[in-house]
Design an enzyme around this catalytic site. Structure first.
Site, PDB file in Angstrom:
ATOM      1  N   VAL A 318       0.836  -1.196   0.000  1.00  0.00           N
ATOM      2  CA  VAL A 318       0.000   0.000   0.000  1.00  0.00           C
ATOM      3  C   VAL A 318       0.876   1.253   0.000  1.00  0.00           C
ATOM      4  O   VAL A 318       1.761   1.392   0.847  1.00  0.00           O
ATOM      5  CB  VAL A 318      -0.935   0.019   1.217  1.00  0.00           C
ATOM      6  CG1 VAL A 318      -1.708   1.332   1.282  1.00  0.00           C
ATOM      7  CG2 VAL A 318      -1.893  -1.163   1.164  1.00  0.00           C
ATOM      8  N   CYS A 319       0.629   2.149  -0.948  1.00  0.00           N
ATOM      9  CA  CYS A 319       1.226   3.479  -0.987  1.00  0.00           C
ATOM     10  C   CYS A 319       2.746   3.409  -0.817  1.00  0.00           C
ATOM     11  O   CYS A 319       3.426   2.780  -1.603  1.00  0.00           O
ATOM     12  CB  CYS A 319       0.563   4.366   0.063  1.00  0.00           C
ATOM     13  SG  CYS A 319       0.901   6.130  -0.130  1.00  0.00           S
TER      14      CYS A 319
END
Length: 584
Positions: A318-319
């Site tokens: 994620v990210c």
């Protein structure tokens, strides 16, 4: 923790006596306090440059004067009841701007004139910025600074200039005003003067969030590794590691039952693990980006290999966790030790050439100011990064709550997604400086210039299959920039576009509102990809479940115990680190 191999300047020392006596240093500290993101200085500089273009400024002023006359005539018509009731205003607000929904903004000459004057002045500021002849980075920052200022100064943010607030005050006999004042005083005392977005008193990891059953099977000074209990009789042989951003708590991927991507993967037969990062304090001021790489995902991958006996591990990232994993994959390509089988990137940047609005917060002057601030404590406070993300969508994430909480006297909502967002983490000084400079300022990874342990990394050498997911409404990682991962990495890359924004695009369980777009052909441009994409009326989780199952190996009997002899269970999930708040 070691402090090996970093390109960042050394910022982890406290200011010495010579610095304190240096008037330049003192002046910088004062400016950093008053104007931490250089917004005021940017707007002053823009005004100076605009003054050197009198023709452009004169044209903007003439346009504003013409608009003012039209507004005056229209307002007079409202006051004398001679205007057509449905006549369009001289300046129409944006169609998706929800601040102007009250009929009073069209029917009342007082509110109509106020709204139109506000919009006219805002347009004038935009025209003057355009006349200043700024380069792309300066223009982006000046435009954002002006937009934020006008969002803050909007008449909707004042009690006497907001018709909805006045109407509620009258209907409640002033009770809403008293309650709003109480809410504001509470936020001044307990929320650094910003309006509260959420009532998070009823939410806690391990109580009603982060509930997927599992055990902590490894703990270091930086991470915990959690292994989750199987919920199927058989599981895929290749395990799955969830890599969160170090800037937030990991449980965005395990928010709550029926909203958990980790739970979804477990219930689809995957043996799942997750990294949970420690919340940094001043003892971690010299922790480097390389420390996070080696002691974060690379250590977690090794632990999973030892527990499962598998050579390959699939990852979901994620990210910023995806940025770090992409670097880990390129690093593995340089030394022949490649534990990652496939990678799923969720709302991730690997090419920072176009970071979107966030670029206004990551230019050289702002990063230098952050470094001076971080040098004092050894870390960046959690709320400062959270406010940066809020400012990108100020009307939705700041001023909406000024109106609701302070003017209307309403209580902030109790909402698990916002409660997670409120549970942010600090950034260690040296690591954060290195990340901002090497990624945002220099874009080293995409430019084949990122070094780890003295080795230059080449993203094109990454040959694993990847699943790149972006959200069409993402205000932190623009989907058009996230798309570049598919052309940067050298493997078989699949791109999927989700509905919603940066967070809701990830917490996207099956629902009637879920949407995603697919196109098996990777185009040179994101818009070319979108032109040929097919829209599906379901969550991207369904598409991903098929994709990852094809790369997860055969199925075998699910493990009956968690951990191993060398890595026995330490504690029930969600573990210890996720429970620590700043100051603990």
């Amino acid at each position: 923790m070691s402090s090996n191999n970093t390109n960042a300047s050394t910022i982890g020392t406290n200011a010495g006596e010579s610095d304190v006596l240096d008037p330049t240093w003192v002046g910088q500290q004062i400016l950093d306090t008053l104007d931490p993101v250089h917004f005021a200085r940017t707007l002053i500089g823009t005004g100076i440059k605009a003054a050197s273009n009198p023709v452009g400024v004169g044209t903007a002023l003439l346009k504003a004067a013409t608009g003012a006359m039209k507004i005056g005539v229209a307002t007079l018509g409202k006051a004398t009841n001679t205007a057509e009731p449905d006549a369009p205003p001289p300046i129409a607000p944006a169609a998706n701007d929800q601040r102007w929904t009250s009929k009073a903004w069209q029917q009342s000459p007082y509110f109509f004139g106020m709204q139109q004057t506000y919009l006219l002045t805002r347009n004038l500021a935009t025209d003057i910025i355009d006349a200043a002849g700024l380069d792309e980075a300066e223009h982006r920052k000046a435009t954002f600074a002006a937009s934020f200022a006008f969002d803050a100064l909007a008449p909707t943010n004042g009690l006497l200039t907001n018709p909805d607030a006045l109407e509620k005050a009258a209907a409640t006999g002033g009770a809403s005003v008293i309650k709003g004042a109480s809410n504001m005083l509470h936020d001044l005392q307990h929320n650094n003067g910003w309006p509260s977005k959420v009532d998070d008193s009823g939410f806690a990891p391990g109580v009603n969030m982060a509930l997927t059953p599992g055990k902590v099977v490894f703990r270091s000074d930086l991470i915990e590794v959690i292994q989750y209990e199987a919920q199927t009789e058989q599981t895929y042989t290749i395990p799955l590691l969830f890599c969160p951003p170090w800037i937030n708590k990991y449980y965005i991927m395990d928010l709550a039952p029926q909203k958990s991507l980790i739970e979804w993967a477990v219930q689809h037969g995957h043996t799942c693990f997750a990294i949970s990062y420690r919340n940094p304090d001043e003892t971690m001021r010299e922790t480097t980006f390389e420390d996070y790489l080696h002691q974060g995902p690379l250590t977690a991958l090794r632990i999973i290999q030892e527990i499962t006996g598998q050579k390959k591990v699939n990852t979901v990232n994620v990210c910023l966790g995806g940025t770090l994993t992409a670097i880990a994959m390129a690093y593995g390509a340089t030394n022949g030790n490649q534990p990652i089988g496939s990678a799923t990137f969720l709302n991730t940047l690997t090419d920072f050439s176009d970071p979107g609005v966030l670029g206004a917060f990551t230019d050289e002057p702002t990063v230098a100011g952050l470094e001076r601030k971080m040098a004092e404590k050894g870390f960046l406070e959690a709320n400062e990064m959270a406010l940066t993300f809020d400012a990108i969508r100020a009307n939705d994430l700041i001023f909406q709550y000024v109106v609701n909480n302070w003017l209307m006297g309403e209580d902030p909502p109790a909402f698990d997604l916002l409660a997670w967002n409120n549970d942010s983490t600090r950034m260690p000084a040296r690591m954060h400086s290195s990340y901002l400079r090497r990624c945002y300022l220099q874009n080293q990874f995409a430019n084949n210039a990122f070094k780890v342990d003295g080795k230059v990394l080449h993203p094109g050498d990454v040959k694993q299959d990847t699943y790149v997911l972006s959200a069409i409404g993402d205000h932190i990682v623009p989907w058009t920039s996230s798309y570049r991962t598919t052309t940067l990495l050298g493997g078989n890359n699949r791109f999927v576009l989700s509905s919603s924004g940066h967070i809701a695009g990830i917490v996207n369980p099956p629902s009637p509102k879920a949407r995603h777009w697919t196109n098996d052909h990777i185009s040179d441009s994101p818009h070319g990809w979108l032109e040929g994409a097919t829209k599906h009326s379901q969550t991207w989780w369904e598409d991903w479940a098929t994709w990852i199952s094809q790369r997860a190996g055969d199925k075998t009997a699910a493990p009956q115990q968690l951990g191993s002899k060398d890595h026995p269970p330490i504690q029930d999930a969600p573990g210890q680190y996720v429970l620590l708040r700043p100051g603990d």
